[in-house]
Design an enzyme around this catalytic site. Sequence first.
Site, short mmCIF file in Angstrom:
data_model
loop_
_atom_site.label_atom_id
_atom_site.label_comp_id
_atom_site.label_asym_id
_atom_site.label_seq_id
_atom_site.Cartn_x
_atom_site.Cartn_y
_atom_site.Cartn_z
N ARG A 107 0.82 -1.23 0.00
CA ARG A 107 0.00 0.00 0.00
C ARG A 107 0.85 1.28 0.00
NH1 ARG A 107 -3.03 -3.12 3.52
NH2 ARG A 107 -4.86 -3.95 2.51
N LYS A 129 1.54 10.92 -11.99
CA LYS A 129 0.63 9.93 -12.59
C LYS A 129 1.47 8.71 -12.93
CE LYS A 129 -2.63 12.24 -15.63
NZ LYS A 129 -3.01 12.24 -17.05
N GLU A 171 6.52 16.25 -27.01
CA GLU A 171 5.94 16.75 -25.75
C GLU A 171 6.36 18.20 -25.50
OE1 GLU A 171 3.64 15.03 -24.42
OE2 GLU A 171 4.09 12.92 -24.85
N LYS A 213 5.18 22.06 -16.73
CA LYS A 213 4.38 20.93 -16.22
C LYS A 213 4.24 21.00 -14.70
CE LYS A 213 3.16 16.18 -16.52
NZ LYS A 213 3.38 14.84 -17.02
N GLU A 223 -6.03 16.25 -11.81
CA GLU A 223 -6.62 16.40 -13.14
C GLU A 223 -8.12 16.71 -13.10
OE1 GLU A 223 -4.84 13.80 -16.05
OE2 GLU A 223 -6.53 14.11 -17.40
N ARG A 227 -5.03 20.61 -15.60
CA ARG A 227 -4.12 19.52 -15.97
C ARG A 227 -4.60 18.76 -17.21
NH1 ARG A 227 -1.02 15.30 -11.97
NH2 ARG A 227 0.09 14.24 -13.62
N ASN A 231 -3.30 16.81 -21.98
CA ASN A 231 -3.71 15.72 -22.88
C ASN A 231 -3.80 16.18 -24.34
OD1 ASN A 231 -3.97 13.68 -20.91
ND2 ASN A 231 -5.87 14.62 -20.22
N HIS A 234 -3.19 13.85 -27.19
CA HIS A 234 -3.09 12.49 -26.65
C HIS A 234 -4.35 11.64 -26.83
CE1 HIS A 234 0.62 13.98 -25.08
NE2 HIS A 234 0.90 12.84 -24.48
N HIS A 238 -3.14 8.37 -28.24
CA HIS A 238 -3.16 7.09 -27.54
C HIS A 238 -3.87 6.01 -28.35
CE1 HIS A 238 -2.37 8.67 -23.20
NE2 HIS A 238 -1.26 8.45 -23.88
N HIS A 248 5.55 6.94 -29.30
CA HIS A 248 4.65 7.83 -28.56
C HIS A 248 4.66 9.24 -29.15
CE1 HIS A 248 2.30 9.14 -25.12
NE2 HIS A 248 3.17 10.10 -24.88
P1 NAD Z 1 10.63 4.39 -22.93
O1 NAD Z 1 10.60 4.42 -21.48
O2 NAD Z 1 10.10 3.17 -23.61
O3 NAD Z 1 12.10 4.66 -23.43
C1 NAD Z 1 12.36 4.67 -24.80
C2 NAD Z 1 13.55 3.79 -25.16
O4 NAD Z 1 14.75 4.46 -24.77
C3 NAD Z 1 13.57 2.45 -24.48
O5 NAD Z 1 14.00 1.49 -25.42
C4 NAD Z 1 14.62 2.61 -23.40
O6 NAD Z 1 15.24 1.38 -23.11
C5 NAD Z 1 15.58 3.57 -24.04
N1 NAD Z 1 16.37 4.43 -23.15
C6 NAD Z 1 15.92 5.14 -22.10
N2 NAD Z 1 16.89 5.95 -21.65
C7 NAD Z 1 17.98 5.73 -22.41
C8 NAD Z 1 19.28 6.26 -22.42
N3 NAD Z 1 19.65 7.25 -21.61
N4 NAD Z 1 20.16 5.76 -23.32
C9 NAD Z 1 19.77 4.79 -24.19
N5 NAD Z 1 18.54 4.27 -24.25
C10 NAD Z 1 17.65 4.74 -23.36
O7 NAD Z 1 9.79 5.60 -23.57
P2 NAD Z 1 9.58 7.13 -23.19
O8 NAD Z 1 9.36 7.77 -24.49
O9 NAD Z 1 10.63 7.66 -22.30
O10 NAD Z 1 8.23 7.14 -22.37
C11 NAD Z 1 7.00 6.76 -22.96
C12 NAD Z 1 6.09 6.29 -21.86
O11 NAD Z 1 5.87 7.38 -20.96
C13 NAD Z 1 4.73 5.86 -22.34
O12 NAD Z 1 4.41 4.64 -21.72
C14 NAD Z 1 3.80 6.95 -21.88
O13 NAD Z 1 2.49 6.47 -21.59
C15 NAD Z 1 4.49 7.42 -20.63
N6 NAD Z 1 4.15 8.78 -20.24
C16 NAD Z 1 3.74 8.99 -18.97
C17 NAD Z 1 3.40 10.26 -18.55
C18 NAD Z 1 2.98 10.50 -17.13
O14 NAD Z 1 2.56 11.61 -16.80
N7 NAD Z 1 3.07 9.52 -16.27
C19 NAD Z 1 3.50 11.34 -19.45
C20 NAD Z 1 3.95 11.09 -20.74
C21 NAD Z 1 4.28 9.80 -21.13
#
Ligand code: NAD
Length: 340
Positions: A107, A129, A171, A213, A223, A227, A231, A234, A238, A248
């Site tokens: 928890r 989030k 983004e 942000k 949200e 906030r 989106n 998105h 999505h 993404h």
């Molecule tokens: P990711 O986490 O999949 O990373 C992208 C790729 O880069 C992966 O293959 C990873 O292994 C590689 N990588 C990461 N750091 C590296 C580095 N320094 N050197 C070499 N390789 C590296 O993707 P992302 O684009 O970072 O994140 C996308 C995700 O984030 C989605 O799931 C999305 O839903 C989420 N997201 C969440 C929020 C939130 O508010 N929580 C907001 C936006 C996106």
Amino acid sequence: MVLNKMQQIQQQKYVFGHFNADIKEQLLAEKTILCIDENVFQQHEQLFKDFYKIILPSGEAHKNQHTVHQIYNELIAFEADRSTLLVGIGGGVATDITGFVAATYMRGLRCGFIPTTLLAQVDASIGGKNGIDIGVYKNLVGTFLQPEFVFFDTHFLKTLPQQEWINGCAEMIKHACIQDEQLFALLQQHSLTDLQANEKLLLDIIQKNVFIKKRIIENDPFEKGERKLLNFGHTLGHAIENTYQLFHGQAVAIGMYFACQLSEHLSTFSTKETQQIQNLIRQYHLPHTYSYDIEKIFSILKMDKKRERNDIHFVLLERIGKAHTHKISINDLHDFLAQS
Ligand code: NAD
């Protein structure tokens, strides 16, 4: 009262620095377990050698219950308890999963993030989030849990593949479109190559995005209002991302362009501004359209978390730098999608 360095980090919450010099010792002094993306671990193994760690399989396909279950098992093996500090290191997938595990295991554990992709540094790691995907439904299950800190070290970006830089740009364009015309102009003046070559410029732009942000989520942590603007791009993004295995950032860029067209139709947004956004999207090597199957995408859009009965809350632009949410009926959205 004199704060120790970890307390200073927690108080500042969003901290820029170097992993080795500015946070490693503090983490080692706590009961810390790192949850590290496997690619980040491979590229930067030396940094993490003294830590307890869990290596996370990389990629969106692993942002699911199976991975979460594996992490729970490893936490049991490490005898993690509520005093444990779980630190997610990687892109948005690693920080989202780590946040979700931290929120649910016993928890609630303490957690912090060290984002290593541009996208996670300017967006995913900020705001509390978290979530996992259920089949094609992205982030369908998740919670809100604010990390104790987010530590930004731009050195990690040196090993980031080019496509991941591009994803992060989507983004940044989003933040500029909804909140900050000056950031929009700054992005127009530069290119991705400039950002990669100029550490000071990169840091400045990341900090501007973090500030945008941070301000929004501090005003509206759950949200309920402002906030929702984050989106932008998105809703459609999505729906097409998982269906067509798009990155993404690509999906968000396509979603932003669609939202611009819808904004022209339903708001005060001008064709000239849509053109400016299209140009900026392309300047940062992102697509603005995709030939998706409308009925297939519509069936996913209907499941969107922002849906309320027969309406969906869509983020539209009034002008570059100013956005609002607009309730649109599912049927009208279908018609607009079909003709766009
Ligand atoms: P990711 O986490 O999949 O990373 C992208 C790729 O880069 C992966 O293959 C990873 O292994 C590689 N990588 C990461 N750091 C590296 C580095 N320094 N050197 C070499 N390789 C590296 O993707 P992302 O684009 O970072 O994140 C996308 C995700 O984030 C989605 O799931 C999305 O839903 C989420 N997201 C969440 C929020 C939130 O508010 N929580 C907001 C936006 C996106």
